[in-house]
Enzyme design. Sequence first.
Site, PDB file in Angstrom:
ATOM      1  N   HIS A  70       0.834  -1.216   0.000  1.00  0.00           N
ATOM      2  CA  HIS A  70       0.000   0.000   0.000  1.00  0.00           C
ATOM      3  C   HIS A  70       0.863   1.259   0.000  1.00  0.00           C
ATOM      4  O   HIS A  70       1.976   1.284   0.540  1.00  0.00           O
ATOM      5  CB  HIS A  70      -0.991  -0.001   1.171  1.00  0.00           C
ATOM      6  CG  HIS A  70      -0.386   0.111   2.546  1.00  0.00           C
ATOM      7  ND1 HIS A  70      -0.096   1.308   3.147  1.00  0.00           N
ATOM      8  CD2 HIS A  70      -0.046  -0.839   3.449  1.00  0.00           C
ATOM      9  CE1 HIS A  70       0.390   1.104   4.355  1.00  0.00           C
ATOM     10  NE2 HIS A  70       0.437  -0.202   4.562  1.00  0.00           N
ATOM     11  N   ASP A  83      -0.233   4.521   1.026  1.00  0.00           N
ATOM     12  CA  ASP A  83      -0.505   5.571   1.996  1.00  0.00           C
ATOM     13  C   ASP A  83       0.253   5.363   3.296  1.00  0.00           C
ATOM     14  O   ASP A  83       0.705   4.261   3.614  1.00  0.00           O
ATOM     15  CB  ASP A  83      -2.004   5.661   2.287  1.00  0.00           C
ATOM     16  CG  ASP A  83      -2.556   4.412   2.966  1.00  0.00           C
ATOM     17  OD1 ASP A  83      -2.212   3.301   2.515  1.00  0.00           O
ATOM     18  OD2 ASP A  83      -3.338   4.549   3.931  1.00  0.00           O
ATOM     19  N   ASP A  89       6.213   1.663   6.350  1.00  0.00           N
ATOM     20  CA  ASP A  89       4.886   1.071   6.261  1.00  0.00           C
ATOM     21  C   ASP A  89       4.074   1.908   5.274  1.00  0.00           C
ATOM     22  O   ASP A  89       3.457   2.884   5.670  1.00  0.00           O
ATOM     23  CB  ASP A  89       4.238   1.062   7.648  1.00  0.00           C
ATOM     24  CG  ASP A  89       2.853   0.461   7.671  1.00  0.00           C
ATOM     25  OD1 ASP A  89       2.464  -0.170   6.682  1.00  0.00           O
ATOM     26  OD2 ASP A  89       2.155   0.649   8.682  1.00  0.00           O
ATOM     27  N   GLU A 144      -4.930   1.992   2.832  1.00  0.00           N
ATOM     28  CA  GLU A 144      -4.902   0.822   3.706  1.00  0.00           C
ATOM     29  C   GLU A 144      -4.927   1.232   5.171  1.00  0.00           C
ATOM     30  O   GLU A 144      -5.548   0.567   6.014  1.00  0.00           O
ATOM     31  CB  GLU A 144      -3.649  -0.015   3.409  1.00  0.00           C
ATOM     32  CG  GLU A 144      -3.605  -1.380   4.097  1.00  0.00           C
ATOM     33  CD  GLU A 144      -2.909  -1.370   5.447  1.00  0.00           C
ATOM     34  OE1 GLU A 144      -2.881  -2.425   6.103  1.00  0.00           O
ATOM     35  OE2 GLU A 144      -2.385  -0.301   5.864  1.00  0.00           O
ATOM     36  N   GLU A 145      -4.260   2.341   5.486  1.00  0.00           N
ATOM     37  CA  GLU A 145      -4.149   2.765   6.879  1.00  0.00           C
ATOM     38  C   GLU A 145      -5.472   3.230   7.474  1.00  0.00           C
ATOM     39  O   GLU A 145      -5.605   3.324   8.695  1.00  0.00           O
ATOM     40  CB  GLU A 145      -3.108   3.888   7.009  1.00  0.00           C
ATOM     41  CG  GLU A 145      -1.693   3.490   6.623  1.00  0.00           C
ATOM     42  CD  GLU A 145      -1.054   2.507   7.601  1.00  0.00           C
ATOM     43  OE1 GLU A 145      -1.735   2.127   8.584  1.00  0.00           O
ATOM     44  OE2 GLU A 145       0.101   2.123   7.378  1.00  0.00           O
ATOM     45  N   ASP A 186       4.134  -6.202   3.866  1.00  0.00           N
ATOM     46  CA  ASP A 186       3.679  -5.146   4.771  1.00  0.00           C
ATOM     47  C   ASP A 186       4.008  -5.529   6.212  1.00  0.00           C
ATOM     48  O   ASP A 186       3.176  -5.389   7.107  1.00  0.00           O
ATOM     49  CB  ASP A 186       2.165  -4.943   4.599  1.00  0.00           C
ATOM     50  CG  ASP A 186       1.651  -3.695   5.295  1.00  0.00           C
ATOM     51  OD1 ASP A 186       2.477  -2.860   5.713  1.00  0.00           O
ATOM     52  OD2 ASP A 186       0.421  -3.563   5.441  1.00  0.00           O
ATOM     53  N   HIS A 240       4.257   4.017  12.180  1.00  0.00           N
ATOM     54  CA  HIS A 240       3.327   5.094  12.538  1.00  0.00           C
ATOM     55  C   HIS A 240       3.912   6.061  13.580  1.00  0.00           C
ATOM     56  O   HIS A 240       3.158   6.754  14.255  1.00  0.00           O
ATOM     57  CB  HIS A 240       1.988   4.552  13.081  1.00  0.00           C
ATOM     58  CG  HIS A 240       1.279   3.629  12.165  1.00  0.00           C
ATOM     59  ND1 HIS A 240       0.033   3.115  12.452  1.00  0.00           N
ATOM     60  CD2 HIS A 240       1.612   3.120  10.965  1.00  0.00           C
ATOM     61  CE1 HIS A 240      -0.369   2.322  11.467  1.00  0.00           C
ATOM     62  NE2 HIS A 240       0.597   2.314  10.547  1.00  0.00           N
TER      63      HIS A 240
END
Length: 410
Positions: free
Chosen positions: A80, A82, A143, A177-178, A200, A382
């Site tokens: 992903h 994002d 990520d 995705e997030e 991921d 994150h």
Amino acid sequence: MKKEALERFLKYAVIDTQSSEESETYPSTEKQFNLANLLVEELKEIGLDNANVDSNCYVTATLQTNINDKKLPVAAFMAHMDTAPNMSGCNVKPQIIENYQGGDIKLSANPELIITEAENPVLKECLGHTIVTTDGTTLLGADDKAGIAAIMTAINYLIKHPEIPHGEIKIAFTPDEEVGQGVKYFDIEKFGADFAYTLDGGMPGKLNKETFSADSATIEVKGKDIHPGAAKNAMVNSIRAIADIVAALPMDMAPETTEGYEPFIHPYQLTGEVECSKLCFILRDFKTEGLKKQKEILEGIIENVRKKHPKTEISLTTSESYRNMLDKLEEKPEVLQYLWKAAELTGVNPEWEPIRGGTDGSKLTESGLPTPNIYAGGNNFHSATEWLSADSMEIAAKTVLNIVKCIVEK
């Protein structure tokens, strides 16, 4: 491959692709197209003229088989684009440590923020590696831009080495995705893969075939506002009620007190004024039936708080997010066997590790496309202490190549 994967990652990391939970558009942020368009250009440059991005920001491409004498299953590799809404992905400044020799890592723009060995024991596995960190002011984006870089590097290697036999391979990069919407409009049938793998995950060896089952929940409390000078027997303060709800949540079911297969109830966003307050949760359990119990816990808390604040109006809403992919993956054991064998061939010691979260693979598997998850080399996702091992990202790319090999040999 390490050098190429690192160069690709550094290029992707500085492109802001942060998604948004508040947006009502799809994708949730227009800026995700900036990376999507770049990836289409790069896929075409390495020889995939069929690469494209659609109106939903899905990047897809196909590497045609170079084996004509037998029918092989079509495998896909996905990641992903994002980054998480909770931490800025704008103006990312990656910091590179060549030949890491151990010890804590200070972040250049925020010296008080330190990546410590004590909190990151896997750093001891990375002696001699090239480590990439943030400068301490943003997340890094490993990520899942590390997954994208690993896939691009592996596919480019296959194209440059046509002597390596392979079946048809699909590539897909997804937005959002997030925020749990990564494959909301993804057309599995049109995509045409028999199974897929998301890249991921964290350090090499950790393979994922099961995730939490997940729901979201919102508690809203309505009160009545009035000038505080004339509030006696008239004001109904929703903030006080919502505070009592938070205080009543079971601490033994909090993310910060649980691990492994233990479920949790996580309040992650709180907004409040006297007139109205709102508390948002994510509910997680590896057993789907456990989500019903978590809802019942919230309902019991609300009932008790109503007794203390009888003039408030308190409502609870829940919705399904995704489900544990284990059951459906075990119906396709060869998909897991390819991954396990490929990890062994790459030289790591594989082990199945439950994901205390979810991936695009959760919904893809539920929708009929079996999709376990592979490591990509990132850590502390994150956050401003996010870091990446470029050597581990190279291992992820080699694992992709070995999956292709295992499919042919099977």
